[in-house]
Enzyme design. Structure first.
Site, PDB file in Angstrom:
ATOM      1  N   ASP A  42       0.816  -1.219   0.000  1.00 54.63           N
ATOM      2  CA  ASP A  42       0.000   0.000   0.000  1.00 54.63           C
ATOM      3  C   ASP A  42       0.847   1.265   0.000  1.00 54.63           C
ATOM      4  OD1 ASP A  42      -2.242  -1.712   0.235  1.00 54.63           O
ATOM      5  OD2 ASP A  42      -1.906  -1.806   2.387  1.00 54.63           O
ATOM      6  N   LYS A  93       2.329   2.217  -5.214  1.00 60.31           N
ATOM      7  CA  LYS A  93       3.041   1.771  -6.414  1.00 60.31           C
ATOM      8  C   LYS A  93       2.243   2.078  -7.685  1.00 60.31           C
ATOM      9  CE  LYS A  93       3.110  -2.273  -4.463  1.00 60.31           C
ATOM     10  NZ  LYS A  93       2.767  -1.968  -3.078  1.00 60.31           N
ATOM     11  N   GLY A 111      -4.132  -4.081  -4.629  1.00 64.62           N
ATOM     12  CA  GLY A 111      -5.099  -3.065  -5.059  1.00 64.62           C
ATOM     13  C   GLY A 111      -4.305  -1.829  -5.419  1.00 64.62           C
ATOM     14  N   HIS A 112      -3.973  -1.693  -6.693  1.00 66.56           N
ATOM     15  CA  HIS A 112      -3.155  -0.553  -7.116  1.00 66.56           C
ATOM     16  C   HIS A 112      -4.074   0.592  -7.541  1.00 66.56           C
ATOM     17  CE1 HIS A 112       0.675  -3.166  -7.802  1.00 66.56           C
ATOM     18  NE2 HIS A 112       0.224  -3.170  -6.569  1.00 66.56           N
ATOM     19  N   GLN A 137       2.288  -5.803  -3.366  1.00 65.57           N
ATOM     20  CA  GLN A 137       2.550  -5.922  -1.924  1.00 65.57           C
ATOM     21  C   GLN A 137       3.858  -5.167  -1.596  1.00 65.57           C
ATOM     22  OE1 GLN A 137       1.651  -9.230  -3.535  1.00 65.57           O
ATOM     23  NE2 GLN A 137      -0.343  -8.333  -3.261  1.00 65.57           N
TER      24      GLN A 137
HETATM   25  P1  IMP Z   1      -2.664 -12.756   1.239  1.00 62.39           P
HETATM   26  O1  IMP Z   1      -1.556 -12.426   0.318  1.00 62.39           O
HETATM   27  O2  IMP Z   1      -4.012 -12.293   0.750  1.00 62.39           O
HETATM   28  O3  IMP Z   1      -2.686 -14.183   1.657  1.00 62.39           O
HETATM   29  O4  IMP Z   1      -2.423 -11.930   2.594  1.00 62.39           O
HETATM   30  C1  IMP Z   1      -1.273 -12.154   3.413  1.00 62.39           C
HETATM   31  C2  IMP Z   1      -0.919 -10.879   4.169  1.00 62.39           C
HETATM   32  O5  IMP Z   1      -0.460  -9.901   3.236  1.00 62.39           O
HETATM   33  C3  IMP Z   1      -2.085 -10.225   4.911  1.00 62.39           C
HETATM   34  O6  IMP Z   1      -1.588  -9.593   6.062  1.00 62.39           O
HETATM   35  C4  IMP Z   1      -2.581  -9.179   3.932  1.00 62.39           C
HETATM   36  O7  IMP Z   1      -3.242  -8.115   4.581  1.00 62.39           O
HETATM   37  C5  IMP Z   1      -1.266  -8.726   3.307  1.00 62.39           C
HETATM   38  N1  IMP Z   1      -1.444  -8.250   1.944  1.00 62.39           N
HETATM   39  C6  IMP Z   1      -1.648  -8.985   0.837  1.00 62.39           C
HETATM   40  N2  IMP Z   1      -1.717  -8.188  -0.244  1.00 62.39           N
HETATM   41  C7  IMP Z   1      -1.548  -6.935   0.197  1.00 62.39           C
HETATM   42  C8  IMP Z   1      -1.492  -5.670  -0.471  1.00 62.39           C
HETATM   43  O8  IMP Z   1      -1.587  -5.560  -1.691  1.00 62.39           O
HETATM   44  N3  IMP Z   1      -1.297  -4.595   0.337  1.00 62.39           N
HETATM   45  C9  IMP Z   1      -1.126  -4.697   1.675  1.00 62.39           C
HETATM   46  N4  IMP Z   1      -1.162  -5.859   2.326  1.00 62.39           N
HETATM   47  C10 IMP Z   1      -1.368  -6.971   1.597  1.00 62.39           C
END
Ligand code: IMP
Length: 423
Positions: free
Chosen positions: A13, A16, A40-41, A224
């Site tokens: 977040d 990017k 979520g870009h 991420q």
């Molecule tokens: P997952 O990738 O959905 O399994 O989530 C694993 C961890 O990564 C969790 O703490 C999510 O909140 C975090 N996470 C996954 N994708 C994002 C992102 O795009 N932005 C921020 N946190 C993320």
């Protein structure tokens, strides 16, 4: 031509999407290399906010090819929704969007498995976005996954059925109480697959190899953040892919020797969504203000993000692991009006002061040590030129550059494309 790389240095977040959109005019190809619809870009221009999950952030530029790389996991249902939301903007998606045959597919049962696994963990849950990311990468490394290229093979439905059946028995194993109607989910999935199949599938590593030979400019777009990396992040509270620079090589088939600039994006403070350690997290009015003014809610899940001071120990670690050559600082505008700012420069860890990120940064092991700085009062959001940056913000920037030993080249002062100061 070499490949430039853009990635997040915190827990995701960082902004990017906005920076890729700003930089896209310099590139022929934007290539996403890992993650999936957990991302979520967000991009904002002409008064409209767009959120992309799977599609690279260069999609709004006419002459740019957007490539979904082999390291990405694709949920056809979410992909279809993204395409639909873009359809009104007159973008030639069929021309500008290509998909790697080696990218893996997120099946409906991967999402169900994610939910069942999280539910079974109780308080120890990861806080996953529940998009099926973990189970899909598990099937990839377990050599059971279904790839985009399989859709061009005759027997892929047989493979699908066997895998979905296996998932259903795994869901049973969790004794999960989640309710689902698989045939309904599958109808939606197979319809969405037809849409996906109407796009161009490519051997993306070969495509990128040829593009480099032809002198095309390429930007690899990460998702991420580095602290969510499966190897180097705050395991097990991480995502399931390599979000760091190495992930661009494996997620696109680009050699390390071809990587040129590494753009590292960070916020002027820190946020985290989901569970896991966060040494500089705030539970006071400063943290509340960051969340409110910064509109810190997940672009994918809508969950409120946890907020805290900038953590230079963690940021230095991310700069090192990625070999960052240029920094971009986001959301300095959110801190306008703060009477003071704190930056964590070291940790007290097991009675010692340390400046590197230790194995375990759980609260009971780590106490942040802060340097306090003056805040700035000025509204930054209308500034367009480096000469307008107030002295106190310049001091903050200089302090960070000295600590991180990398120049901060962009200061973003708002979500819109135009709110971007180049230094
Ligand atoms: P997952 O990738 O959905 O399994 O989530 C694993 C961890 O990564 C969790 O703490 C999510 O909140 C975090 N996470 C996954 N994708 C994002 C992102 O795009 N932005 C921020 N946190 C993320």
């Amino acid at each position: 031509m070499a490949v430039d790389l853009l990635l997040g240095l915190q827990w995701g977040d960082e902004g990017k999407g906005k920076i890729v959109d700003v930089l896209t005019k310099n590139y022929d190809i934007i290539a996403r290399f890992q993650g999936g619809p957990n991302a979520g870009h967000t991009l904002e221009f002409d008064g409209i906010k767009h959120v992309l999950h799977t599609i690279p952030s260069g999609i709004f530029h006419d002459n740019t090819i957007n490539l979904v790389g082999n390291g990405v996991v694709i949920d056809p249902v979410i992909f279809r929704k993204e395409l639909e939301s873009l359809s009104k903007y007159g973008i030639d998606l069929k021309k500008n969007l290509v998909v790697s045959r080696k990218a893996h597919l997120i099946l409906p049962t991967h999402r169900l498995l994610d939910a069942a696994s999280e539910a079974s963990k109780g308080k120890a849950k990861i806080g996953s976005t529940l998009k099926g990311i973990g189970p899909t990468y598990m099937d990839k490394t377990g050599r059971n996954g279904i790839r985009v290229g399989d859709l061009e093979m005759k027997d892929w439905k047989k493979k699908y059925r066997a895998l979905a059946n296996k998932h259903v028995s795994m869901i049973d194993f969790y004794h999960s109480e989640i309710e689902f109607d698989l045939s309904e989910l599958e109808t939606e999935f197979f319809e969405a697959l037809e849409i996906l199949q109407s796009y161009t599938f490519i051997d993306s590593e070969e495509f990128l190899h040829q593009a480099q030979k032809e002198g095309k400019t390429i930007l690899a777009e990460g998702a991420q953040g580095s602290l969510l990396d499966i190897d180097f992040g705050t395991y097990p509270y991480v995502t399931s892919s390599n979000t760091t620079a190495a992930g661009a090589c494996t997620g696109l088939g680009v050699s390390p020797s071809r990587i040129n600039e590494v753009f590292g994006i960070f916020k002027a403070y820190t946020t985290r969504v989901g569970s896991g350690p966060f040494p500089t997290e705030l539970f006071d009015s400063y943290g509340e203000t960051m969340g409110r003014v910064g509109n810190e809610f997940g672009a994918t899940t809508g969950r409120p993000r946890r907020c805290g001071w900038l953590d230079l120990v963690a940021l230095k670690y991310a700069v090192q692991i990625n070999g960052v050559t240029q920094l971009m600082m986001m959301k300095g505008d959110v801190l306008s009006g703060f009477d003071k700012l704190k930056v964590c420069t070291s940790y007290k860890y097991k009675g010692k002061v340390i400046e590197h990120l230790p194995y375990n940064i759980e609260e009971e092991n780590v106490t942040p040590i802060y340097t306090e700085m003056k805040g700035w009062k000025d509204d930054l959001t209308t500034m367009t030129d480096a000469s307008q940056i107030p002295q106190t913000l310049n001091d903050y920037i200089s302090f960070l550059e000295k600590e991180l030993e990398v120049p901060i080249k962009i200061v973003s002062v708002g979500p819109d494309r135009t709110q971007t100061i180049h230094r």
